[in-house]
Design a protein around this motif. Structure first.
Motif, PDB file in Angstrom:
ATOM      1  N   SER A  18      21.676 -16.937 -68.842  1.00  0.00           N
ATOM      2  CA  SER A  18      21.614 -17.596 -70.140  1.00  0.00           C
ATOM      3  C   SER A  18      20.905 -16.676 -71.127  1.00  0.00           C
ATOM      4  O   SER A  18      20.710 -15.488 -70.850  1.00  0.00           O
ATOM      5  N   ASN A  19      20.526 -17.232 -72.261  1.00  0.00           N
ATOM      6  CA  ASN A  19      19.802 -16.494 -73.288  1.00  0.00           C
ATOM      7  C   ASN A  19      18.585 -17.318 -73.689  1.00  0.00           C
ATOM      8  O   ASN A  19      18.679 -18.535 -73.851  1.00  0.00           O
ATOM      9  N   LEU A  21      17.169 -17.660 -76.372  1.00  0.00           N
ATOM     10  CA  LEU A  21      17.307 -18.282 -77.691  1.00  0.00           C
ATOM     11  C   LEU A  21      18.311 -19.426 -77.699  1.00  0.00           C
ATOM     12  O   LEU A  21      18.433 -20.140 -78.700  1.00  0.00           O
ATOM     13  N   ASN A  22      19.033 -19.600 -76.600  1.00  0.00           N
ATOM     14  CA  ASN A  22      20.002 -20.689 -76.486  1.00  0.00           C
ATOM     15  C   ASN A  22      19.258 -22.020 -76.361  1.00  0.00           C
ATOM     16  O   ASN A  22      18.393 -22.181 -75.492  1.00  0.00           O
ATOM     17  N   GLU A  23      19.569 -22.971 -77.218  1.00  0.00           N
ATOM     18  CA  GLU A  23      18.836 -24.245 -77.202  1.00  0.00           C
ATOM     19  C   GLU A  23      19.047 -25.012 -75.898  1.00  0.00           C
ATOM     20  O   GLU A  23      18.252 -25.897 -75.558  1.00  0.00           O
ATOM     21  N   LYS A  24      20.102 -24.679 -75.145  1.00  0.00           N
ATOM     22  CA  LYS A  24      20.343 -25.346 -73.867  1.00  0.00           C
ATOM     23  C   LYS A  24      19.723 -24.585 -72.683  1.00  0.00           C
ATOM     24  O   LYS A  24      19.873 -25.016 -71.539  1.00  0.00           O
ATOM     25  N   SER A  25      19.032 -23.494 -72.964  1.00  0.00           N
ATOM     26  CA  SER A  25      18.398 -22.729 -71.893  1.00  0.00           C
ATOM     27  C   SER A  25      17.364 -23.594 -71.168  1.00  0.00           C
ATOM     28  O   SER A  25      16.593 -24.334 -71.791  1.00  0.00           O
ATOM     29  N   ARG A  26      17.331 -23.483 -69.847  1.00  0.00           N
ATOM     30  CA  ARG A  26      16.426 -24.307 -69.043  1.00  0.00           C
ATOM     31  C   ARG A  26      15.310 -23.476 -68.396  1.00  0.00           C
ATOM     32  O   ARG A  26      14.686 -23.928 -67.427  1.00  0.00           O
ATOM     33  N   GLN A 345      17.618 -10.556 -75.203  1.00  0.00           N
ATOM     34  CA  GLN A 345      17.106 -11.893 -74.883  1.00  0.00           C
ATOM     35  C   GLN A 345      17.989 -12.655 -73.899  1.00  0.00           C
ATOM     36  O   GLN A 345      17.751 -13.835 -73.644  1.00  0.00           O
ATOM     37  N   ASP A 346      19.016 -12.010 -73.356  1.00  0.00           N
ATOM     38  CA  ASP A 346      19.698 -12.580 -72.193  1.00  0.00           C
ATOM     39  C   ASP A 346      18.747 -12.538 -71.004  1.00  0.00           C
ATOM     40  O   ASP A 346      17.821 -11.708 -70.952  1.00  0.00           O
TER      41      ASP A 346
END
Length: 361
Positions: A18-19, A21-26, A345-346
């Motif tokens: 994921s990234n 900065l992704n709002e769905k990142s856990r 940021q990945d």
């Protein structure tokens, strides 16, 4: 060799890409759910000096306490329960108790008290529980889970008195415990210090060491290829290489070496230097998360290295791994996770457990 001896126990490796900065990142959830951490390793290729900001974060890690011969019921006494347990950010784990032989106790920051008990202790206590998931033909181990934040366990209620009586009068269990907390206030500190003053205890800071590795082969990693199909090495091989580096095992398969024939996985390249940092102790998830955030910022300025690795190891004999998922030992008791942080940021997240564990979240 017998075919039975050649069989390896089942293990689990969950990989996630994921990234940050992704709002769905856990990533924050995964870190927070791994409650009991005893070792952190950070590897920074093409780096020879520990960045000041990373050093500052590590040296600000919370202290931990080794409390001797503490009665388990003390964790349920009203002042301790109200001031520390119910406010979160407090962790307790029985010390030097083997999960496959002894009784083991854990208190999560969520307020859940986990008791992993042998059959005799379970029957004497008389508390409601369930058979362990990792029994053999007969149930010889049981798990009792008490949510100390539940209204039914509020001091003064019938259930609270029954649980307290079981642990205080019926079978007064006592163990050495590890305690740690994160950013608690003065009231919480006062309550903890009052408890500690009644018992023999030692205060420790996590132990920190670092050194620079010279001219080592290093796997090639590309953010888009977490499975290692074309551009990167296989995740199992990458984690194996990380383990070899941490143990200072040569990865060159030199002709004159009689100790190791291990080779760095392909594809690979040579790096002139790499910084390896190690922290050991009783480390809270909050401290791990602060360090992860700082490592992300390492790429704010141009750097030669394309990635940084952060590995976090859980206690082998903890009753749980992630969240309240039951943890067993079997052959090694491994439960750990690894972040590979890239410039853009990945990130990759590897979560690994042994045969006696549920699937990581």
């Amino acid at each position: 060799m017998s075919p039975e001896l050649e069989k390896c126990p089942r293990s689990l490796l969950v990989c996630e890409k994921s990234n940050f900065l992704n709002e769905k990142s856990r990533h924050d959830i995964h870190v927070s759910k791994h409650n009991f951490n005893y070792k952190i390793s950070v590897l920074v290729p093409e780096c020879g000096i520990l960045p000041a900001n990373v050093s500052s974060v590590i040296h600000s890690f919370s202290p931990y306490y080794l409390v001797r011969d503490l009665p388990v019921y003390q964790l349920l006494e009203e002042p301790f329960l109200e001031s520390l347990v119910k406010k979160g950010n407090f962790y307790a784990l029985s010390y030097n108790t083997k999960i496959d032989e002894d009784n083991a106790i854990a208190l999560l920051s969520s307020g859940q008290l986990i008791l992993s008990l042998d059959k005799d202790t379970y029957e004497q206590l008389g508390l409601e529980g369930r058979p362990s998931l990792y029994n053999h033909k007969k149930a010889m181990r049981f798990v009792v889970t008490l949510d100390l934040t539940d209204k039914s366990l509020t001091p003064g209620t019938k259930r609270y008195q029954r649980v307290l009586s079981s642990l205080k009068d019926r079978l007064p269990l006592r163990y050495d415990f590890l305690f740690t907390k994160y950013n608690t206030g003065s009231d919480e500190d006062h309550t903890l210090n009052k408890l500690l003053s009644q018992y023999s205890y030692e205060e420790h800071k996590p132990a920190f060491s670092h050194h620079t590795l010279k001219n080592i082969p290093c796997p090639t990693l590309y953010p888009s290829d977490i499975q290692g199909k074309t551009l990167s090495c296989d995740p199992h091989h990458f984690l194996e290489w990380l383990g070899a580096v941490n143990l200072d095992i040569s990865c060159e398969n030199a002709a004159d070496s009689f100790l190791s024939t291990y080779v760095c996985p392909e594809p690979q390249s040579s790096v002139s230097q790499a910084l390896l940092c190690t922290v050991t102790g009783f480390i809270s998830p909050e401290n791990v998360f602060v360090l992860l955030q700082e490592l992300r910022q390492y790429f704010d300025e141009p750097k030669f290295t394309p990635w940084i690795s952060l590995t976090v190891h859980g206690f082998m004999d903890s009753p749980v791994s992630w969240g309240a998922t039951e943890h067993g030992f079997l052959k090694s008791g491994e439960n750990f996770y690894n972040f590979v942080c890239f410039k853009n940021q990945d990130y990759w997240l590897h979560m690994a457990t042994g045969a006696q564990d549920g699937c990581p979240p």
